[in-house]
Scaffold this active site. Structure first.
Site, mmCIF file in Angstrom:
data_model
loop_
_atom_site.group_PDB
_atom_site.id
_atom_site.type_symbol
_atom_site.label_atom_id
_atom_site.label_comp_id
_atom_site.label_asym_id
_atom_site.label_seq_id
_atom_site.Cartn_x
_atom_site.Cartn_y
_atom_site.Cartn_z
ATOM 1 N N SER A 167 0.801 -1.225 0.000
ATOM 2 C CA SER A 167 0.000 0.000 0.000
ATOM 3 C C SER A 167 0.832 1.273 0.000
ATOM 4 C CB SER A 167 -0.940 -0.001 1.200
ATOM 5 O OG SER A 167 -0.212 -0.124 2.397
ATOM 6 N N HIS A 180 -5.217 -4.291 -1.755
ATOM 7 C CA HIS A 180 -5.037 -3.287 -2.815
ATOM 8 C C HIS A 180 -4.936 -3.908 -4.205
ATOM 9 C CE1 HIS A 180 -4.605 0.488 -0.580
ATOM 10 N NE2 HIS A 180 -4.085 -0.253 0.386
ATOM 11 N N LYS A 211 -11.843 -1.167 -0.206
ATOM 12 C CA LYS A 211 -11.015 -0.348 -1.087
ATOM 13 C C LYS A 211 -11.691 -0.287 -2.460
ATOM 14 C CE LYS A 211 -7.213 -0.399 1.957
ATOM 15 N NZ LYS A 211 -6.421 -1.324 2.744
HETATM 16 C C1 PLP Z 1 -6.352 -1.571 4.111
HETATM 17 C C2 PLP Z 1 -5.782 -2.901 4.376
HETATM 18 C C3 PLP Z 1 -6.362 -3.740 5.332
HETATM 19 C C4 PLP Z 1 -7.516 -3.308 6.187
HETATM 20 O O1 PLP Z 1 -8.712 -3.378 5.500
HETATM 21 P P1 PLP Z 1 -10.020 -2.709 6.117
HETATM 22 O O2 PLP Z 1 -11.114 -3.386 5.414
HETATM 23 O O3 PLP Z 1 -9.931 -1.261 5.877
HETATM 24 O O4 PLP Z 1 -10.006 -3.038 7.600
HETATM 25 C C5 PLP Z 1 -5.824 -4.992 5.504
HETATM 26 N N1 PLP Z 1 -4.755 -5.409 4.788
HETATM 27 C C6 PLP Z 1 -4.157 -4.622 3.873
HETATM 28 C C7 PLP Z 1 -2.988 -5.138 3.097
HETATM 29 C C8 PLP Z 1 -4.656 -3.339 3.642
HETATM 30 O O5 PLP Z 1 -4.066 -2.557 2.737
#
Ligand code: PLP
Length: 394
Positions: free
Chosen positions: A182, A210, A242
């Site tokens: 990310s 992502h 996301k």
């Molecule tokens: C954003 C993210 C999460 C968390 O996801 P949410 O649904 O916002 O709790 C978990 N793992 C990775 C790799 C992320 O980028």
């Protein structure tokens, strides 16, 4: 307030403030769109994870509203007591089919998914090997286990090989990686990691937060991008918050994985199920990405354009391969100043410094979406050129 509490809060906040780490999140005064209003100013939004523009999409809102009307505002219980509605089960089947997995289970968020799945899978005597740049929710999930925890160098399959070789065990061996990272926007070398894991009898666990909605045919994710969707030694988890634009997390894998998680994953057992509107919106999101390829086409056309132009201007994009577009500024103070200056030019993009990213590699992270118009991106590029020159970065 007791004196003790008052002192505790004041001293913690003073520490954060003096090290420049105290956060003041900006507030959106309108829906999370490519162009929105933030702290009262109209901006081009390059700060969201809303890759496909689904967060405010009419098709998602319409199905959310329909499910809200028919199934109510809340699920009413945790999944295992009385909170599993027919729509929860239907959506999980839709998601499993989309991922080519034997089954899928949805949890409250990507964060709780890592806690639930890693906490359930791993026991004492197991070995887990995790990429050094893995997400905080993986790190916290691993803290819940009694497995032996080791780290391999970022995206380095030779180092993974070394760590697996140095730590023989009779227990389960699990290699854990983000699909797309990310902060840097690079893609895990999944083909190589899985090959090395296999050589050591290890399973690979991919957090595709992502990558889903971004990579692979119809956004099926990083595992599909590498053609590993039918591998029975790869488990996928991810988020529905996301690219899918709403909220939630999931694990996709063999049927017995789902069955065991239902019985053991603590966020599943002890936290209430998603409200019907969430399920409706998510179901519409999966339909939309499969019926209309133009979302992903626009996402990637915008990504290519924006990156090429930033590079022509002379910015360092840190090797990103995805719509996550970090722009290197070096010192945290410079990145934060650039972010403020961009905001002044009507561009919303957040600066990230230590400890979120390594010292000396402070950056502004931009995320291009399918919803940005050429005009939005050109406005952002003009602002970047002005701010980059003013700060001596280009
Ligand atoms: C954003 C993210 C999460 C968390 O996801 P949410 O649904 O916002 O709790 C978990 N793992 C990775 C790799 C992320 O980028």
């Amino acid at each position: 307030m007791t004196v003790q509490l008052k002192n505790r809060l004041a001293s913690e906040l003073a520490d954060l403030r003096s090290s420049g780490l105290l956060l003041h999140p900006r507030v959106l005064d309108a829906a999370n769109r490519a162009r929105t209003t933030v702290d009262g100013r109209e901006v081009v939004n390059l700060a969201s994870n809303n890759y496909l523009g689904f967060a405010d999409h009419p098709a998602l809102k319409a199905k959310a509203a329909a499910y809200l009307e028919q199934w109510g505002a809340g699920a009413g219980a945790v999944r295992t007591i009385a909170g599993t509605l027919r729509i929860h089960e239907d959506f999980e089947e839709q998601l499993a089919a989309f991922k080519h997995a034997g089954s899928a289970l949805v949890l409250q968020s990507g964060f709780t998914t890592n806690q639930g799945v890693l906490g359930t899978l791993l026991r004492e005597g197991d070995l887990v090997v995790s990429d050094e740049l893995n997400h905080a929710s993986i790190i916290d999930g691993l803290r819940l286990t009694k497995a032996t925890r080791k780290v391999f160098k970022h995206a380095d399959s030779a180092d993974l090989d070394r760590v697996l070789r140095d730590h023989p065990t009779d227990g389960l061996r699990l290699v854990v990686t983000d699909g797309v990272f990310s902060m840097d926007g690079d893609i895990a070398p999944l083909g190589e990691l899985v090959r090395v894991a296999r050589e050591h009898g290890a399973i690979t666990y991919v957090d595709d937060a992502h990558g889903s909605g971004v990579l692979g045919e119809a956004g099926r994710g990083t595992v599909h991008h590498f053609g590993l969707q039918d591998a029975d030694d790869v488990i996928q988890v991810g988020t529905l918050s996301k690219a899918w634009g709403v909220v939630g997390g999931y694990a996709a894998g063999p049927r017995d994985l789902r069955e065991l998680l239902i019985n053991r994953a603590r966020p599943y057992l002890f936290s209430t199920a998603h409200p019907p509107a969430v399920v409706g919106a998510l179901s519409a999101a999966l339909d939309l990405v499969q019926s209309d390829p133009s979302f992903m086409e626009r996402l990637w056309a915008n990504t290519r354009f924006f990156k090429a132009e930033l590079q022509t201007l002379g910015f360092d994009l840190m090797g990103s391969q995805t719509p996550i577009t970090p722009v290197l500024f070096g010192e945290a103070s410079t990145a934060f100043e650039a972010s403020r200056a961009l905001f002044h030019e009507g561009i919303f993009a957040v600066g990230l410094g230590f400890p979120t990213v390594p010292r000396g590699q402070a950056r502004i992270r931009n995320i291009v979406t399918a919803e940005h118009t050429r005009h939005d991106l050109e406005q952002a590029l003009a602002a970047y050129a002005k701010v980059g020159r003013a700060l001596g970065v280009i």
